[in-house]
Design an enzyme around this catalytic site. Structure first.
Site, PDB file in Angstrom:
ATOM      1  N   GLY A 104       0.812  -1.206   0.000  1.00  0.00           N
ATOM      2  CA  GLY A 104       0.000   0.000   0.000  1.00  0.00           C
ATOM      3  C   GLY A 104       0.845   1.255   0.000  1.00  0.00           C
ATOM      4  O   GLY A 104       0.590   2.198   0.750  1.00  0.00           O
ATOM      5  N   ALA A 105       1.857   1.269  -0.876  1.00  0.00           N
ATOM      6  CA  ALA A 105       2.843   2.355  -0.857  1.00  0.00           C
ATOM      7  C   ALA A 105       2.590   3.421  -1.917  1.00  0.00           C
ATOM      8  O   ALA A 105       3.425   4.306  -2.101  1.00  0.00           O
ATOM      9  CB  ALA A 105       4.250   1.782  -1.052  1.00  0.00           C
ATOM     10  N   THR A 106       1.458   3.380  -2.593  1.00  0.00           N
ATOM     11  CA  THR A 106       1.242   4.339  -3.677  1.00  0.00           C
ATOM     12  C   THR A 106       0.409   5.546  -3.259  1.00  0.00           C
ATOM     13  O   THR A 106       0.179   6.452  -4.055  1.00  0.00           O
ATOM     14  CB  THR A 106       0.567   3.656  -4.886  1.00  0.00           C
ATOM     15  OG1 THR A 106      -0.693   3.088  -4.463  1.00  0.00           O
ATOM     16  CG2 THR A 106       1.457   2.569  -5.458  1.00  0.00           C
TER      17      THR A 106
ATOM     18  N   GLY B 172      -1.270   7.786   0.606  1.00  0.00           N
ATOM     19  CA  GLY B 172      -1.430   7.854   2.046  1.00  0.00           C
ATOM     20  C   GLY B 172      -0.136   7.699   2.816  1.00  0.00           C
ATOM     21  O   GLY B 172       0.943   8.123   2.373  1.00  0.00           O
TER      22      GLY B 172
ATOM     23  N   GLY C 148       1.571   5.062   3.454  1.00  0.00           N
ATOM     24  CA  GLY C 148       2.547   4.171   2.825  1.00  0.00           C
ATOM     25  C   GLY C 148       3.464   4.925   1.878  1.00  0.00           C
ATOM     26  O   GLY C 148       4.687   4.731   1.882  1.00  0.00           O
TER      27      GLY C 148
ATOM     28  N   SER D  19      -4.970   0.439  14.095  1.00  0.00           N
ATOM     29  CA  SER D  19      -5.756   1.661  14.247  1.00  0.00           C
ATOM     30  C   SER D  19      -6.360   1.698  15.644  1.00  0.00           C
ATOM     31  O   SER D  19      -6.570   0.651  16.273  1.00  0.00           O
ATOM     32  CB  SER D  19      -6.883   1.690  13.215  1.00  0.00           C
ATOM     33  OG  SER D  19      -7.826   2.704  13.512  1.00  0.00           O
TER      34      SER D  19
ATOM     35  N   TYR E 141     -14.136  -3.506  10.348  1.00  0.00           N
ATOM     36  CA  TYR E 141     -12.851  -2.808  10.331  1.00  0.00           C
ATOM     37  C   TYR E 141     -12.224  -2.793  11.718  1.00  0.00           C
ATOM     38  O   TYR E 141     -11.027  -3.041  11.875  1.00  0.00           O
ATOM     39  CB  TYR E 141     -13.033  -1.381   9.809  1.00  0.00           C
ATOM     40  CG  TYR E 141     -11.740  -0.624   9.693  1.00  0.00           C
ATOM     41  CD1 TYR E 141     -10.819  -0.930   8.694  1.00  0.00           C
ATOM     42  CD2 TYR E 141     -11.421   0.402  10.595  1.00  0.00           C
ATOM     43  CE1 TYR E 141      -9.627  -0.237   8.589  1.00  0.00           C
ATOM     44  CE2 TYR E 141     -10.233   1.093  10.494  1.00  0.00           C
ATOM     45  CZ  TYR E 141      -9.340   0.771   9.487  1.00  0.00           C
ATOM     46  OH  TYR E 141      -8.143   1.445   9.385  1.00  0.00           O
TER      47      TYR E 141
END
Length: 291
Positions: free
Chosen positions: A12-14, A16, A18, A142, A167
């Site tokens: 998830g590095a693309t 936010g 990340g 979270s 979640y």
């Protein structure tokens, strides 16, 4: 690998936190492997980092982590390209829509992305991590974990589904997996002990929940001007990546660089052990900690 540098894989590095962490870790001399679902988007992020840090060593892995096959392929591709890994950051995650949805594997999407994917990545990349002294796994959790009400008899919410509850449960489960990981390592007396840590990034002004129809979508849209930046949200992730394991608590939960007491169920140890076993049976991937 350059002398003295460390290799980190961020899912998830693309966007936010990340993406923000990828920039900071590249600036700190880490070799950064960016994971994303969209190849074009990942290439743009890589280019942005390279422009700012021309000497940065970067790579890209593309996978849909809601898919078991794609998650296994990501790990296989990594293991073909590299022999070792210093830091795995299981950051990809999200809240889903109001209506329960299943992945191609028949898993509820919230659990698939936020729990089963990190479990699989950690298990499949464990040998690469064990080849590096002081290696670690960092899981994005979270404060929503405080809403968690674990029910392993209905892990996939086939009886009742609520997006916010799912979640919260998922973010509690990822903490519990760290607790169980630390316990199993202690029992195995692994001489090359790996750290696993969870952290809360804060309430961040990012694109989180942008595609969700849950209440989280409206919250992040309405309160965006008052939320922390993605750089602030990535700070604890970067901190954990850079710290020595000896200075951290294995299985610990961190907020603003500090170890905090997570809100765990009274029978946390039993739930953690059962969750671990359920993850193994669902994915067909056995998380073996040698000892």
């Amino acid at each position: 690998m350059r002398a003295g540098s460390k290799r980190v894989l961020i899912t998830g590095a693309t966007e936010g936190i990340g993406k923000a962490a990828a920039f900071q870790l590249a600036a700190n001399g880490f070799e950064v492997i960016l994971h994303g679902r969209n190849a074009e988007k990942a290439a743009l992020v890589k280019q942005e980092i390279q422009v700012r840090y021309p000497d940065a060593k970067l790579d890209i892995l593309i996978a849909d982590l809601e898919s078991r096959a794609d998650t296994v392929k990501l790990a296989d591709t990594f293991n073909q390209r590299y022999d070792s890994l210093d830091v795995l950051v299981n950051n990809a995650g999200g809240v889903m829509n109001k209506v329960r949805q299943e992945t191609v594997d028949g898993w509820e999407r919230t659990i698939a992305l936020n729990v089963l994917a990190p479990f699989m990545c950690s298990a499949l990349l464990l040998p690469a991590l064990q080849r590096r002294p002081g290696a670690k796994i960092i899981n994005t959790s979270s404060m929503a974990h405080m809403l968690g009400k674990p029910n392993l008899d209905d892990l996939m919410y086939e009886t009742k589904f609520n997006a916010q509850q799912a979640y919260g449960d998922a973010k509690l489960y990822i903490i519990l997996l760290g607790v169980e990981f630390a316990r199993r390592q202690q029992l195995a007396d692994d001489p090359n002990r790996i750290g696993m840590y969870a952290f809360h990034p804060g309430v961040i002004a990012s694109n989180f929940a942008k595609d969700s129809t849950s209440v989280y979508h409206h919250f992040f849209r309405w309160f965006r001007p008052f939320l922390s930046s993605v750089r602030q949200g990535a700070d604890t992730m970067v901190y954990l990546a850079a710290q020595e394991n000896a200075d951290l608590q294995n299985g610990g939960y961190y907020v603003k660089r500090k170890k905090k007491r997570a809100r765990l169920p009274a029978n946390a140890r039993n739930v953690a052990e059962q969750l671990w076993e359920r993850c193994e049976s669902l994915t067909g991937i056995w998380f073996e900690i040698p000892g």
